[in-house]
Enzyme design. Structure first.
Site, PDB file in Angstrom:
ATOM      1  N   LYS A 166       0.860  -1.181   0.000  1.00 62.28           N
ATOM      2  CA  LYS A 166       0.000   0.000   0.000  1.00 62.28           C
ATOM      3  C   LYS A 166       0.897   1.231   0.000  1.00 62.28           C
ATOM      4  O   LYS A 166       1.847   1.299   0.806  1.00 62.28           O
ATOM      5  CB  LYS A 166      -0.903  -0.007   1.234  1.00 62.28           C
ATOM      6  CG  LYS A 166      -1.909  -1.149   1.266  1.00 62.28           C
ATOM      7  CD  LYS A 166      -3.002  -0.961   0.221  1.00 62.28           C
ATOM      8  CE  LYS A 166      -4.144  -1.958   0.421  1.00 62.28           C
ATOM      9  NZ  LYS A 166      -5.179  -1.794  -0.614  1.00 62.28           N
ATOM     10  N   LYS A 268     -13.025  -7.551  -7.940  1.00 63.13           N
ATOM     11  CA  LYS A 268     -13.481  -7.890  -6.587  1.00 63.13           C
ATOM     12  C   LYS A 268     -14.969  -8.170  -6.691  1.00 63.13           C
ATOM     13  O   LYS A 268     -15.764  -7.251  -6.899  1.00 63.13           O
ATOM     14  CB  LYS A 268     -13.203  -6.741  -5.628  1.00 63.13           C
ATOM     15  CG  LYS A 268     -11.719  -6.558  -5.379  1.00 63.13           C
ATOM     16  CD  LYS A 268     -11.410  -5.468  -4.402  1.00 63.13           C
ATOM     17  CE  LYS A 268      -9.900  -5.441  -4.176  1.00 63.13           C
ATOM     18  NZ  LYS A 268      -9.462  -4.215  -3.513  1.00 63.13           N
TER      19      LYS A 268
HETATM   20 MG    MG Z   1      -6.630  -1.923  -4.555  1.00 60.66          MG
END
Ligand code: MG
Length: 374
Positions: A166, A268
């Site tokens: 991240k 997703k």
């Molecule tokens: Mg992502």
């Protein structure tokens, strides 16, 4: 398919370790479970909505309320068909409520689980997915470079060969370069969660520096609505620019493709409204020659099983970020998904192919309601 009852259960789970992202730190993991009971047997679903509405506009509290007050009554209320031809027919009723893809995906998962269990077919087989395993990936949160490297060492030592870090402006090039130099053979992805802005010269310089690191992808660098900026990055970067948050529907994918705003897409299922929608996006991406990555949402064992099955489709060619249960929950609400030779087994038993651990679920239950026909 005749739906007899729907049980809505709220769990409070502890994450093994918090995950720091550009949008904030995920510290707790509420989970909303649905169980449908049909005349053919039962099925279970898990909602991926997070504790806070900071990844998308859904959150666990809101999804639980929408399920209780709107979606479940659509399936059980007056005026619905007494019997549905299939889980898909039942799910189509939910279109009467706009939005709320993660809440809808939980019901879809439960209805598919019930249907496939009664048919004796696994989810992966029903989708035409033939891979017995998928490559596992691990997501590392933002932190001091020394702690990122320490976390990466233990993750690589555990058998992961694909790491996603991240990143956000100012917390990007130094840890990424350190990871790249310490683990030259590991497949490395940076996930910016929409945190860069091309109107900022510092951000542009950082993106150029990230592009020089030889990453497998940079995920959602810009705001989800900035397709023109993303198209500019696609043209300028050697690194594949992959969209995640921006692709919340097939229509959003089509707009991104028209704008040439991506080289790949993170799928997703929950963000797209469920498994069927995820397969449609997968198929459209394959037709358009897009790279594909299967994405995780800090799922517990049920949704992890479903997402692994989707990730076993042939089009997924980029590292995903689905890892073993032990990275997230100890214990998980199902038998744990374990890392085997750097991969995760695709469940092969009927339905989602995993069963809830009743004792773990009971211990984590904050509340539970059962809805019957009105
Ligand atoms: Mg992502």
């Amino acid at each position: 398919m005749r739906i007899r009852t729907v049980e809505l259960r709220r769990l409070e789970l502890e994450l093994v370790s918090p995950l720091a992202t550009a949008n904030g730190t995920h510290e707790r993991r509420p989970v909303v479970l649905v169980h449908v009971e049909t005349e053919r047997g039962g099925g279970d679903g898990e909602c991926d909505a997070l504790a806070e509405p900071n990844y998308t506009d859904e959150c666990a509290d809101g999804a639980e309320a929408v399920l209780a007050e709107h979606l479940i009554p659509l399936l059980l209320g007056d005026g619905r068909p007494a019997e549905f031809g299939s889980a898909e027919d039942a799910i189509a009723l939910l279109d009467a409520v706009p939005g709320n893809p993660m809440a809808k995906a939980a019901l879809e998962m439960a209805l598919l689980d019930a249907e496939l269990r009664s048919a004796g077919q696994s989810l992966a087989a029903s989708l035409g997915a033939t891979r017995p395993t998928i490559p596992a990936g691990a997501t590392l949160g933002m932190g001091a470079t020394s702690s990122v490297i320490a976390a990466a060492r233990s993750t690589v030592a555990a058998g992961y060969r694909r790491l996603k870090l991240k990143v956000a402006p100012g917390r990007d090039v130094v840890p990424l370069a350190a990871l790249r130099s310490e683990f030259p053979d590991v497949i490395l992805v940076a996930d910016a969660n929409c945190s860069y802005d091309l109107s900022d010269t510092g951000h542009r310089a950082a993106l150029r520096a990230i592009d020089a690191l030889g990453l497998a992808a940079i995920e959602q660098p810009l705001d989800r609505r900035d397709l023109a900026g993303s198209a500019r990055l696609v043209a300028e970067c050697a690194t594949p620019v992959v969209l995640d948050e921006a692709i919340d529907s097939l229509a959003a994918l089509e707009a991104a493709l028209r704008a040439r705003a991506c080289a790949g897409v993170v799928v997703k299922p929950a963000r797209l409204g469920g498994i069927a929608a995820a397969v449609r996006v997968h198929d459209a991406c394959v037709a358009a020659g897009m790279h594909l990555s299967i994405g995780g949402m800090l799922e517990a064992g049920l949704a992890r099983a479903a997402t692994i099955a989707v990730g076993a489709l042939d089009g997924f060619d980029l590292p995903g970020d689905l890892g073993a249960s032990s990275r997230y929950f100890r214990p998980d609400i199902t038998a744990p998904h374990e890392l085997v030779d750097g991969g995760l087994r695709v469940p092969a038993s009927p339905g989602l192919g995993v069963a809830l651990d009743a004792a773990v679920v009971e211990a984590a239950t904050a509340r539970c309601r059962v809805f019957g026909p009105s």
